[in-house]
Design a protein around this motif. Structure first.
Motif, short mmCIF file in Angstrom:
data_model
loop_
_atom_site.label_atom_id
_atom_site.label_comp_id
_atom_site.label_asym_id
_atom_site.label_seq_id
_atom_site.Cartn_x
_atom_site.Cartn_y
_atom_site.Cartn_z
N ALA C 82 0.84 -1.19 0.00
CA ALA C 82 0.00 0.00 0.00
C ALA C 82 0.88 1.24 0.00
O ALA C 82 2.08 1.16 0.18
CB ALA C 82 -0.90 0.00 1.24
N LEU C 221 -7.89 -6.51 7.47
CA LEU C 221 -7.12 -6.11 6.29
C LEU C 221 -6.52 -7.34 5.63
O LEU C 221 -6.44 -7.42 4.40
CB LEU C 221 -6.01 -5.12 6.68
CG LEU C 221 -6.45 -3.80 7.31
CD1 LEU C 221 -5.24 -2.93 7.66
CD2 LEU C 221 -7.39 -3.03 6.39
N THR C 224 -9.20 -8.99 3.46
CA THR C 224 -9.43 -8.27 2.21
C THR C 224 -8.32 -8.57 1.20
O THR C 224 -8.58 -8.85 0.03
CB THR C 224 -9.49 -6.76 2.48
OG1 THR C 224 -10.53 -6.52 3.43
CG2 THR C 224 -9.76 -5.97 1.22
N GLN C 225 -7.09 -8.55 1.69
CA GLN C 225 -5.96 -8.76 0.78
C GLN C 225 -5.84 -10.22 0.35
O GLN C 225 -5.54 -10.51 -0.80
CB GLN C 225 -4.66 -8.29 1.46
CG GLN C 225 -4.59 -6.80 1.69
CD GLN C 225 -4.70 -5.99 0.41
OE1 GLN C 225 -4.28 -6.44 -0.66
NE2 GLN C 225 -5.28 -4.81 0.50
N LEU C 322 3.73 -4.68 2.97
CA LEU C 322 2.52 -3.85 2.99
C LEU C 322 2.80 -2.34 3.05
O LEU C 322 2.19 -1.56 2.33
CB LEU C 322 1.62 -4.27 4.16
CG LEU C 322 0.19 -3.75 4.10
CD1 LEU C 322 -0.52 -4.24 2.85
CD2 LEU C 322 -0.58 -4.16 5.35
N SER C 463 -7.74 9.02 8.63
CA SER C 463 -7.71 8.19 7.41
C SER C 463 -7.00 8.88 6.27
O SER C 463 -6.38 8.23 5.43
CB SER C 463 -9.13 7.82 6.99
OG SER C 463 -9.69 6.98 7.97
N PRO C 467 -2.63 4.71 4.67
CA PRO C 467 -2.86 4.04 3.39
C PRO C 467 -4.12 3.19 3.35
O PRO C 467 -4.62 2.91 2.26
CB PRO C 467 -1.60 3.18 3.20
CG PRO C 467 -0.94 3.10 4.51
CD PRO C 467 -1.45 4.21 5.36
N ALA C 468 -4.66 2.79 4.48
CA ALA C 468 -5.80 1.87 4.42
C ALA C 468 -6.82 2.14 5.52
O ALA C 468 -7.33 1.24 6.15
CB ALA C 468 -5.31 0.43 4.53
N GLY C 469 -7.15 3.39 5.76
CA GLY C 469 -8.17 3.68 6.76
C GLY C 469 -7.54 3.85 8.12
O GLY C 469 -6.80 2.98 8.58
N ILE C 530 -9.60 -2.20 11.74
CA ILE C 530 -8.29 -1.96 11.15
C ILE C 530 -7.22 -2.79 11.84
O ILE C 530 -6.50 -3.54 11.20
CB ILE C 530 -7.93 -0.45 11.19
CG1 ILE C 530 -9.03 0.37 10.48
CG2 ILE C 530 -6.58 -0.20 10.54
CD1 ILE C 530 -9.22 0.08 9.00
#
Lengths: 162, 288, 775
Positions: C82, C221, C224-225, C322, C463, C467-469, C530
């Motif tokens: 990310a 996370l 999702t990934q 990441l 956020s 990079p991801a929230g 998160i």
């Protein structure tokens, strides 16, 4: 090979490959997963158990070498649902965070207190040299062992698991 | 983490172990405490086809004092040596070394015979064994053989033991009169092995002069060695700070020192000077 | 609401299972038919793979599958990374190497077998023919034209340039009375969580949901990934973080092996387990730090800072994990530290080398910043002949200047730096220490006193900056019996939030912590969240829970008021009951209100049944904890060995929920930071071979390396969240490293020494002592 190893007073008889490590015997064959593995070079001490009363690193012993041996693991420390004073003290003094090193740490501390009922802080720190912890900075572990020493003095136990 | 497979035999006597070694040739290894061999097997740096376990021979674990010697069975653990009154009184430097090996768990399991046979260049015992003029008794196909410590450590991980010989006993001559010994080290932070370890033994005569000084150094060279020039410079002299310092200048003389990420050769050689002197000071103090 | 539990040193709810050995880490999971994965890894730092022969491994009885790069490249997505920096070169990497390897330890093939012993044997049977290529491990060399290139598709090894200037640094340096400069190297470290990484994957009946247990800090996370990676719809996948044995940032990641386990479970139809060995852990779990910073500081005669320039080289390693490219940039944001630095120029290059990727390791970019500012402050103090404490004091922003916008581009929330400094100096008896130092010096003994007044960026974070929230979720369910279940998206792994969250909930609801159960780390049980990293769990996750509780309290007040025939604004929570304000003595039991919410026979109009609320908390800013650490070292004048003889830490992490947990975090952090200063370093040789590949060579700190630390706190609540908390997970690590190095340099200062590189091993000090005479 056929071996018989007593763990926490219970005999486990198995046919095993000679290369099976004692730590895998305890974890995989006896199903006692409280003993952890943190390295393969006999440094970290997470796998410490008592073998015939001596603290040893169970990852540096083949199970065949423990044939006929009496092993005590962290699961053998509590009695009648009552935590061992060391376990209690680790809890009270916040001597653990992630908990991964804790069983080995407690088994090694048990060895110390069996040999030295009133260790100084320096003696405690030296005795735990074979057990690594990455979370606590050791300070509360030292406090826990100190506190347990006091408790055991007031109310001695004969040996782990008794 | 996982060793290659092997065949496992429990030897009931040292003689039987020697026979098994002969039978299997170079494919067999002896295991006792296992703290030198098993980590190597797990990393697959050692892969013996046969493992002969001598760890269950009960009569090989002892510390005896007799005929002016301390005799230590090969299977005596570091912990037993560390805490033995006889060792502390007769050859303190060996107890010091035992107490500084690895950690509590290692000392509970590791044996003096195993450690000496493995001959790690950074092991603790060799310095004391050399300084104390110990004798290593080995059992082989032709019977027992006595190897003086000065001839025992040959090269990195190499001893004077023949392929089918096993250490049976370590003998340390007892000294009389005013005598003392000590072992000190700087440990490599990760492994705990010695970057430099020095053992010193002294005797003080009636006039307070040094005699029969022995100094052994480990961790510095390919194998442990005696600081003979330093010893010579001290014998017959009254101990004084300047003398000790000057004599120890030659502690690592002629040695090609190890050089790795943990310490340079020059540093090791300087530590050899410093720790020889400190060990001497401690030994002299113990001599009283 | 009276605080009965918040602020109390409660014993942890987590601990009975942990001290008794009954908790379950990944390796403790066992299933019928479970297979074990082992990995064959590259022995070269840089090589083309000419041929892989898996036939011998396949023939070994007990082996179920052997896979290589081509198969996974065709069937799985790449390892995710990310973060975006303009014009960045982003290397792509598959779960197994395809045609080329770029670091020692890179996975090349995976084997699954009936047990781990067979799997290991089979992995060793895989034959790989390499064509070795020249490797480059030094980032400065890697930046040079003509250096071996890691990627044919990139023109060079420089992945990114990142920089900014605020204020006018040219002007600042022109008008300065004094300019000091120094190069600071933040060596490469290995995180070494005591539990290595590991994962188990299985297709679970009845509907073949792909369930993955992983030792992770970020279960959602990761799901999702992984869903993208192994091409399974996210809602057909469940990720569970069981007991996690430490992370320190190393498990704030998505790794190839997690993808491999998931793919192989799908492929074989068996549960598949992989547990990393410690050697694999040092070679192929992310590393931290590895940054070179050239720092210049411009000051007036009186010590007032005018400006700072930092040229930074970040060694990224061979691939992106990441957050690989993002972490070093955080150094720029925090470069001014706890001081007014009116002008700052920060330039950073991110460089690719033939080593394992760097990424977030406890502190992540902020220890590097703190180290460079806290060291250059001491260099400046030395030059100005000012006491280091005094130079710091002169440059602190005052408490009334907060919120304080820095030249790093962030807004510090609240602080009183001087108060923490004063308290630390008092606790350490700083004046007495200086006298003692002078006395010892006369005796030929070298003692040094080091200070570090740090500030750090925590509670990550808004956020927009992440990079991801940067938010977190919290769900609170008051069960019909009145017992409370908290579901948090934060996924603690040793921090103790099962206890501290229960303390907060208990106080808010007038119950006891024993009435509260905190559940985390399971995507099937918990709303999307998160995770735990960046000292955020309490400040962000705790706040989300707190807000959900407020919703429930409002609802309960409405119900209570309805039952007592009054208005909700007259109701307040009290232990065990809701009370009508004003001393009338009228009240209703907590359990009665809860019961009414569920029986739903007599609810006020417009109020729905049930007592469950979910909130997502989006913080408006980071928080900025701070403090001062004082370290005293004594040097062995012959061997150079530094020994810490005293250590004082005064930290301010805002309000404290449980002092036991805060102290524990500080203790552990100090030890990790001291270990960077004195012991730890990942070393590769010039060919890219890893020389510190096991714990026999990578030195972790032990109990006997430390004295008893003396701790205290100041309390400056954060205005960023309603709990007023700032976070404390990384403070110890960030504050301690420069304090230790400053102490060593202080001891050597009479020799004219201005800097010594980490790790400060005995030999480095010995060299200085050998080579110099006291001035």
């Amino acid at each position: 090979m056929h071996v018989k190893i007593r763990i926490n007073g219970k005999p486990y008889e198995k046919d095993i490959d000679p290369r099976l490590l004692l730590t895998h015997f305890i974890r995989d064959l006896a199903g006692l997963t409280g003993t952890h593995i943190g390295c393969e070079t006999s440094i970290c001490g997470a796998c410490t158990v008592l073998a015939n009363g001596l603290a040893v690193k169970s990852c540096t012993m083949f199970a065949v070498q423990a044939d006929g041996v009496d092993v005590v693991t962290i699961e053998g420390m509590a009695r009648d649902g009552q935590l061992h004073p060391l376990q209690e003290s680790f809890w009270e003094e916040h001597g653990l965070q992630c908990g991964y090193c804790t069983p080995g740490m407690i088994m090694c501390a048990h060895q110390l207190l069996a040999r030295n009922t009133a260790p100084t802080d320096t003696e405690i720190r030296d005795a735990l040299g074979g057990n690594l912890c990455r979370c606590t900075g050791y300070q509360n572990i030292v406090a826990a062992v100190r506190s347990a020493a006091g408790k055991l003095k007031r109310e001695p136990r004969i040996a782990a698991g008794d | 983490m996982i060793a290659h497979n092997f065949e496992y035999t429990v030897a009931t006597s040292l003689g039987e172990a020697v026979n098994l070694l002969q039978k299997h040739g170079g494919r067999a290894k002896i295991v006792a405490g296992g703290h030198s061999l098993i980590p190597m097997m797990k990393l697959r740096l050692a892969a013996p086809e046969f493992l002969i376990d001598i760890g269950r021979i009960p009569e090989l674990s002892y510390v005896n004092k007799e005929n002016g010697k301390i005799r230590i069975g090969a299977l005596t653990t570091h912990y037993v040596i560390e805490t033995s009154d006889a060792v502390a009184r007769g050859c303190h430097a060996l107890a010091d070394a035992a107490g500084l090996i690895g950690d509590v768990q290692v000392r509970n399991k590791g044996t003096i015979g195993g450690s000496l046979s493995h001959a790690d260049p950074a092991a603790d015992y060799p310095a004391s064994i050399l300084a104390l003029d110990a004798t290593i008794v080995a059992l082989g196909p032709k019977g027992e053989r006595q190897i003086p410590a000065s001839k025992f450590f040959v090269d990195m991980l190499t001893t004077a033991l023949e392929p089918n010989e096993i250490v049976r006993e370590i003998q340390i001559p007892l000294r009389s009169g005013r005598t003392g010994s000590a072992y000190l080290k700087m440990a490599q932070k990760a492994s705990g092995f010695a970057i430099c370890g020095a053992a010193a033994v002294v005797e003080l005569d009636g006039s307070g002069r040094l005699s029969n000084v022995g100094i052994g150094i480990t961790g510095v060279g390919n194998h442990a060695f005696r600081a003979t020039d330093t010893e010579k410079a001290l014998n017959g002299q009254k101990p004084a700070p300047d003398l000790l310092k000057k004599a120890c200048e030659s502690a690592g003389k002629g040695i090609i020192a190890l050089d790795d990420i943990h310490a340079s050769a020059n540093y090791r050689l300087d530590l050899a000077r410093v720790f020889s002197r400190r060990a001497l000071e401690a030994a002299i103090e113990r001599a009283g | 609401m009276t605080q009965r539990y918040v602020g109390q040193a409660l014993k942890r709810k987590e601990d009975p299972r942990l001290v008794s050995g009954t908790s379950s880490y990944v390796d403790d999971i066992s299933m019928p038919g479970m297979l074990h994965m082992a990995i064959t890894r590259s022995i070269h730092a840089h090589a083309r793979i000419k041929r892989i022969d898996i036939s011998k491994a396949q023939r070994l009885p007990g082996v179920h599958a052997v896979i290589t790069g081509e198969e996974v490249a065709a069937n799985c997505g790449p390892v995710p990374s990310a973060g975006e920096i303009p014009n960045m070169k982003r290397p792509q990497r598959y779960l197994l190497a395809v045609s080329k390897v770029r670091f020692v330890g890179e996975p090349i093939a995976a084997v699954v077998a009936a047990d781990k012993y067979i799997a290991r044997d089979a992995a060793d049977f895989i034959e790989i023919e390499y064509e070795p290529l020249p490797a480059v491990v030094n980032p400065e060399k890697a930046m040079q034209p003509g250096s071996p290139r890691l990627y044919d598709e990139f023109s060079d090894n420089v992945s990114y340039h990142f920089g900014f200037e605020s204020g006018n640094t040219e002007e600042a340096f022109k008008s300065a009375n004094v300019v000091v400069k120094e190069r600071f190297i933040n060596q490469r470290l290995a995180p070494i969580a005591m539990e290595t990484r590991g994962a188990v994957a299985t297709l679970q009946m009845p509907d073949n949901e792909l369930v993955i247990w992983s030792s992770t800090q970020i279960p959602h996370l990761l799901r999702t990934q992984l869903a993208l990676m192994v091409r399974v719809p996210e809602n057909r996948m469940r990720v569970i973080a069981p007991e996690v044995g430490g992370g320190f940032g190393s498990k704030l990641n998505v790794y190839a092996e997690e993808g491999l386990v998931a793919y192989l479970a799908k492929k074989t139809g068996h549960p598949v387990k992989w547990i990393e060995s410690r050697r694999e852990n040092i070679a192929a779990t992310i590393h931290g730090r590895d940054q070179i910073d050239d720092v210049e500081l411009a000051l007036k005669k009186d010590g007032t800072i005018l400006g700072m320039r930092v040229k930074s080289i970040a060694d990224l390693g061979a691939y992106f994990q990441l957050l690989t490219p993002i972490i070093p940039t955080l150094t720029g944001l925090l470069a001014p530290g706890a001081y007014k630095v009116p002008a700052l120029k920060f330039d950073q290059v991110g460089v690719l080398t033939n080593k394992m990727a760097t990424d977030a390791y406890r502190g992540a970019g902020r220890p590097e910043a703190t180290y460079l500012i806290e060291r250059i402050m001491d260099v400046a103090a030395q030059k100005l002949k000012l006491d280091p404490a005094e130079l710091r004091r002169r440059n602190f922003p005052r408490p009334n200047e907060f919120p304080y916008k820095t030249s790093g581009g962030v807004i510090y929330d609240s602080a009183d730096y001087e108060k923490a400094l004063d308290r630390a100096l008092e606790l350490a008896d700083y004046k007495g220490l200086r006298l003692k130092q002078a006395e010892l010096w006369k005796q030929g003994k070298y003692m040094g006193i080091g200070l570090s007044s740090y500030v750090e960026i925590c509670a990550m974070g808004p956020s927009t900056a992440m990079p991801a929230g940067g938010w977190e979720s919290g769900t609170v369910r008051i069960e019909p019996s009145g017992k409370v279940t908290v579901l948090t998206g934060a996924s603690p792994h040793g921090q103790g939030q099962e206890t501290s969250f229960a303390q907060i909930a208990a106080d808010e609801l007038g119950i006891t912590p024993d009435d509260v159960v905190v559940i985390h780390g399971d995507t099937a049980r918990i709303p999307y969240g998160i995770g735990t990293f960046g000292s955020r769990a309490t400040a962000v996750g705790g706040t989300a829970m707190f807000l959900a509780i407020q919703d429930l309290k409002e609802k309960m007040k409405k119900i209570a008021a309805h039952l007592l025939e009054t208005t909700p604004d007259k109701m307040e929570f009290s232990p065990g009951k809701l009370v009508v304000k004003g001393g009338s003595g009228r009240s209703i039991n907590y359990t009665e209100v809860v019961g009414a919410a569920y029986m739903a026979r007599n609810l006020p109009p417009g109020v729905e049944p049930g007592l469950e609320a979910t909130r997502f908390f989006e913080p408006s800013n980071f928080t900025f904890p701070f403090g001062t650490h004082v370290c005293v070292v004594e040097l062995d004048w012959e061997t150079g060995e530094p020994k810490i003889t005293k250590y004082v830490a005064v930290d301010d992490c805002g309000n404290v929920i449980n002092p036991l947990l805060v102290e524990g975090q500080v203790h552990g952090g100090i030890v990790q930071g001291v270990a960077q200063a004195l012991h730890e370093e990942v070393v590769y040789d010039e060919n890219g071979q890893l020389l510190t590949g096991s714990l026999m060579d990578y030195a972790l700190p032990r109990a006997h390396d430390f004295p008893e630390f003396e701790l205290d706190r100041t309390v400056t609540p954060s205005p960023v969240n309603p709990l007023g908390v700032k976070g404390v997970g990384e403070a110890g690590t960030i504050g301690s490293t420069p304090a230790v190095v400053n102490a060593v340099v202080d001891a050597l200062a009479p020799f004219g020494v201005t800097h010594i590189d980490m790790p400060v091993r005995s030999e480095k000090v010995w060299k200085i002592l050998k080579g110099r005479k006291a001035s």
